[in-house]
Design a protein around this motif. Sequence first.
Motif, short mmCIF file in Angstrom:
data_model
loop_
_atom_site.label_atom_id
_atom_site.label_comp_id
_atom_site.label_asym_id
_atom_site.label_seq_id
_atom_site.Cartn_x
_atom_site.Cartn_y
_atom_site.Cartn_z
N ALA A 10 0.76 -1.23 0.15
CA ALA A 10 -0.07 0.00 -0.08
C ALA A 10 0.81 1.19 -0.01
O ALA A 10 0.62 2.12 -0.92
CB ALA A 10 -1.13 -0.09 1.30
N HIS A 11 1.71 1.42 1.24
CA HIS A 11 2.69 2.72 1.25
C HIS A 11 3.98 2.33 1.32
O HIS A 11 4.30 1.12 1.58
CB HIS A 11 2.13 3.04 2.67
CG HIS A 11 0.68 3.34 2.79
ND1 HIS A 11 -0.08 2.44 3.42
CD2 HIS A 11 -0.20 4.10 2.16
CE1 HIS A 11 -1.25 2.83 3.65
NE2 HIS A 11 -1.41 3.94 2.77
N ASP A 14 5.73 -0.32 4.19
CA ASP A 14 4.90 -1.43 4.33
C ASP A 14 5.77 -2.58 4.07
O ASP A 14 5.75 -3.60 4.70
CB ASP A 14 3.56 -1.56 3.64
CG ASP A 14 2.44 -0.47 4.15
OD1 ASP A 14 2.40 -0.43 5.45
OD2 ASP A 14 1.85 0.03 3.43
N TYR A 130 -3.85 -4.76 9.54
CA TYR A 130 -4.47 -4.16 11.03
C TYR A 130 -5.78 -3.33 10.47
O TYR A 130 -6.14 -2.59 11.22
CB TYR A 130 -3.63 -3.48 11.76
CG TYR A 130 -2.82 -2.20 10.86
CD1 TYR A 130 -3.15 -1.01 10.89
CD2 TYR A 130 -1.76 -2.54 10.35
CE1 TYR A 130 -2.72 -0.03 10.24
CE2 TYR A 130 -0.86 -1.56 9.54
CZ TYR A 130 -1.49 -0.41 9.49
OH TYR A 130 -0.65 0.34 8.89
N HIS A 135 -4.90 -0.68 2.89
CA HIS A 135 -4.40 -2.25 3.04
C HIS A 135 -5.50 -3.14 2.64
O HIS A 135 -5.24 -4.19 1.96
CB HIS A 135 -3.70 -2.58 4.53
CG HIS A 135 -2.67 -1.98 4.70
ND1 HIS A 135 -1.44 -2.66 5.41
CD2 HIS A 135 -2.08 -0.64 4.47
CE1 HIS A 135 -0.46 -1.58 5.44
NE2 HIS A 135 -0.82 -0.41 4.95
ZN ZN Z 1 0.60 0.94 5.00
#
Ligand code: ZN
Length: 272
Positions: A10-11, A14, A130, A135
């Motif tokens: 995602a980012h 990660d 989480y 995500h």
């Molecule tokens: Zn992330």
Amino acid sequence: MPYTLVVFHAHPDDEALLTAGTMARASSEGHRVVLVVATAGGVGLVSSDFLSDGESLAQRRTAELRRSATALGCARTVVLGYADSGLDGQGGVGPTFAGADVEEAAAALAQLLVQERADALVHYDPAGGYGHPDHLQVHRVGRRAGELAGTALVLQATVDRDLLTGALRLVRRLYRFPPEFDPTVFDRAYSPRSAITHRVDVRRFAVRKRVSMAAHASQATADGADRTLAAFLRIPSPLFGWVFGREWFVEQGRTPAGRPLDDLFATLRGRQ
Ligand SMILES: [Zn+2]
């Protein structure tokens, strides 16, 4: 036989926390590792004096991502360019990844999988780790992209939830978590041990995993608050290898049986 592995996150950062050891191990074994991130992470926290004049957080985080990718031996890094949704899903500037059309985003990723002739794709578990909206979207888009491209091996990066919740209970007695860190979030996060098909030993790559985490310096600093990443980086080296020496995956279409596999590419090798 060398394989091409596409790892979809995602980012920026990660990859450091979830799959860095597996990526370093795969590249060191001669496989082609391609890192794809959906967003440049423009909604992350950052210390106000951290950025240079005129530099955006997304630019800084993209530069950090490239340093991390180099440490992990990635052959190529791709930023898809969606806006970061933020943990509350409200997002920043432009179309957010969490709000993107799944078919459209999956088609773009599938095109890359075909172009790379990817043998294997890693995305996220259905809990989105989480539960960050971006995500969760990595799971939806990654799963669909694997179908569209007909990728032979598709795995979901995860964490052994049973191990995580047990370790958190123990660590909580010894260690002060950052104030924004809520350990109860992990009761429903990631995947139960019974679902895990792969537990990859990456202890030999703990140093490179640490370098990958350290590359994301903007995420290890913030005004007045300690960050999770900064807390991880303070773990002494020998303990770091123990804490971060394994990475977990759920292979789509494989029923967990007995001891989890150590070889990410076991299914592909079995087909040869
Ligand atoms: Zn992330």
